[in-house]
Design an enzyme around this catalytic site. Structure first.
Site: not given
Length: 640
Positions: A230, A288, A315, A332
């Site tokens: 927050c 991703c 993905h 990745d």
């Protein structure tokens, strides 16, 4: 004579096609049989026009070569000296018998129902064959028209998007942020180490630069977002209903804006899902989509050939072309992994269907690189007709490549041929491809089914690596191994300081453990995976195969616990089990004298609350401690 599956598939071709291909295949086989010592007859260049135009496009032809005994070797298919000549003869005779029958006017071999079904279930080299012949597919059926158009938009959108990475000004902006000199120096250092350890090493500077870029991007630059804290009270938030994008959001490609709502103070924190890599260089956060988008730009900024990989099961990641290895490497950035393409299907349990690579020059269907279950994947590819997909990809590539030089077009074609041959044979998973996803919260990964392999019975254990003495170690009667958690590498000091990268490459068994890097605290360690009550890891040493036994053993292992976390270390040799502490001190074990093998086992358990998985750690080390070993085993040997 029972016909092999490859020859059965070859027989499905028309009479004219079969006879032409059979002539080539028989020539390849006969050349080897007549000239067994001539190396030139044992190698077929994939870029050879005869191979690429007359053999590769034909169903079953390359499969026949593999069944004969040919193997992949970068830009060639090679018939190794260890291959069975009898198997080669068997396939050759089967093809010759069918050819003779057809030449004498006999009917082609009829497929049995079982063979036909088996043939239909196998991917036809990702329809590789046809990709070198213009295809005029039938128009989509009315029921599939909407799906085809949607898929076409996805292709066009991604193909257009990757052109952003080619903007010189944007690349310069990325270079201003990337610590290029630091990464290059580290890459040069590791390349020298690799060359010293293995003079025949075929890796290049780009390979190590990619690894350094991945590490920097994950540890120092980008951050993962599940829900933002927050902005008023700093408390946790929940992703509530979407918010409307502002004109500035839309300017940076954020069609979607998440509402991260704080239940404590009722404030909504906006999280635009930016799709422009320039903006992501500033925000440096996301999931991703943002990670792959920004990382691919960074690769291009450093002069690496890179392409953006889109997976229809939600993905995305990157591939980088290795000039030294002459192949595309899976990268990745979310997971900081390289060259582990089966990670998603085997480790995460993804049910793959379409995986497409987009670069400035071409689109490539690379699905088969990421699967070892080709028939299953093929059964899920129902969104569009295969002929339509192939025709569309060829059309997009033809338009994009019109301005390219003949040399560049030839280079792209040869690379594609190498890929297509690679796709024909499903791979076997490597140890690093067996684990579940690490990026994102446990709840997020559980919701996506990516914490472990989904198939029942799939093991998360590494394939067993066993330390066995080399000739040098046998001669010196010494085996000395160290592992450094910061460098994430084993050093086999007793074997000319041989270096082996990655903590799990020398592991005998592992269960529910992974390597964790804490960028905030600048520390690294091995812990059990979230959600698991127990994690185990072991290393095995065996001297019987070389006729030796243990004279003495000393072990140093380091572990650390917090709250009620527990680490139990023990040695197993035959029926004897010996516990020891992981206090970081070298300890001798006289009880193993005379034994021919043993296993070192560490078991992690205990802890409290949501972070209990962190409360038992192996090899905890500062990222600044690059020389101090975290684990060391010294073994003196004698003849059995």
């Amino acid at each position: 004579m029972a016909m092999s599956r490859a020859v059965t598939t070859l027989c499905e071709n028309s009479n004219e096609v079969f006879l032409d291909v059979a002539k080539l295949l028989l020539t390849y086989a006969d050349n080897i049989l007549r000239n067994p010592n001539e190396e030139k007859y044992r190698s077929i260049r994939i870029g050879n026009p005869t191979f690429s135009t007359k053999l590769l496009p034909i169903k079953g032809a390359v499969e026949c070569l593999f069944e004969m005994g040919f193997e992949e070797a970068e830009t060639h298919l090679v018939f190794p000296k260890s291959a069975s000549v009898e198997q080669l003869k068997l396939i050759r005779e089967s093809i010759a018998a069918e050819r003779d029958q057809r030449l004498q006017g006999g009917q082609p071999v009829r497929l049995t129902a079982q063979a036909a079904a088996a043939s239909a279930s196998a991917p036809e080299s990702s329809a590789a064959a046809a990709s070198f012949q213009p295809v005029s597919p039938p128009p989509p059926q009315p029921s599939s028209l909407e799906s085809s158009m949607g898929f076409f938009v996805t292709l066009q959108s991604n193909f257009q998007h990757v052109m952003l990475y080619e903007n010189p000004e944007l690349q310069q902006k990325a270079r201003n942020i990337i610590p290029h000199q630091q990464l290059s120096s580290a890459a040069q250092h590791k390349l020298r180490e690799a060359k010293e350890a293995d003079p025949g090493c075929k890796l290049g500077i780009e390979d190590f630069l990619v690894l350094e870029l991945l590490r920097w991007f994950k540890q120092d630059f980008f951050s993962w977002v599940d829900c933002l804290p927050c902005s008023r009270c700093g408390g946790s938030t929940q992703n509530a209903s979407a918010l409307s994008p502002s004109p500035d959001d839309l300017r940076w490609g954020a069609q979607r804006v998440e509402n991260h709502y704080c239940q404590s103070c009722s404030l909504s924190t906006r999280f635009p899902r930016y799709n422009n890599p320039e903006k992501l260089l500033e925000t440096r956060r996301g999931r991703c989509g943002e990670w792959a988008n920004c990382f691919t730009l960074c690769c291009r900024a450093l002069g690496l050939e890179a392409r953006y990989i889109w997976d229809s099961t939600d993905h995305v990641w990157t591939e980088v072309y290795s000039v030294a290895q002459r192949r595309w490497l899976h990268c990745d950035s979310c997971e900081n992994v390289c060259d582990k393409p089966l990670l998603y299907e085997v480790g995460w349990g993804k049910k793959l269907a379409y995986v497409l690579a987009f670069s400035k020059d071409q689109v490539v269907d690379v699905t088969w690189r990421y699967s070892c279950k080709h028939p299953e994947v093929l059964s899920r590819r129902t969104r569009v007709q295969e002929a339509w997909l192939l025709h569309t990809i060829n059309g997009l590539n033809s338009l994009r490549q019109q301005p390219l030089s003949p040399d560049r077009k030839k280079e792209l074609t040869e690379r594609l041929l190498v890929e297509l041959v690679e796709f024909i044979s499903p791979k076997t998973p490597k140890p690093g491809e067996l684990g579940g996803r690490n990026s994102g919260s446990l709840a997020w990964r559980l919701a996506r089914g990516e914490t472990r392999a989904a198939d029942p019975g799939t093991s998360t254990q590494a394939t067993g690596f066993v330390f066995t003495p080399t000739e040098k170690e046998k001669c010196d009667r010494l085996l000395h191994v160290c592992y450094n958690a910061t460098k994430d590498q084993y050093c086999r000091l007793s074997n000319n300081s041989e270096v082996i990268q990655s903590w799990d490459q020398c592991v005998w068994r592992k269960e529910s453990v992974f390597r964790k890097v804490e960028s905030d605290w600048q520390t690294v360690y091995i812990a059990r995976t979230e959600g698991s009550s127990v994690g185990r890891i072991s290393w095995k040493f065996d001297f019987a195969p070389v006729g030796m036994k243990i004279k003495s053993v000393s072990i140093m292992a380091s572990s650390q616990t917090f709250h009620t976390g527990k680490v139990c270390w023990h040695l197993r040799s035959g029926q004897i089990t010996t516990e020891f502490s992981g206090d970081g001190e070298m300890q001798p074990f006289s009880s193993l004298s005379g034994s021919s093998d043993f296993i070192v086992v560490a078991e992690l358990s205990g802890g409290e609350g949501e972070t209990m998985w962190q409360h038992s750690q192996l090899f905890r080390q500062s990222l600044k401690e690059t020389e101090k070993p975290s684990f060391e085993i010294l073994i003196h040997l004698e003849d059995a």
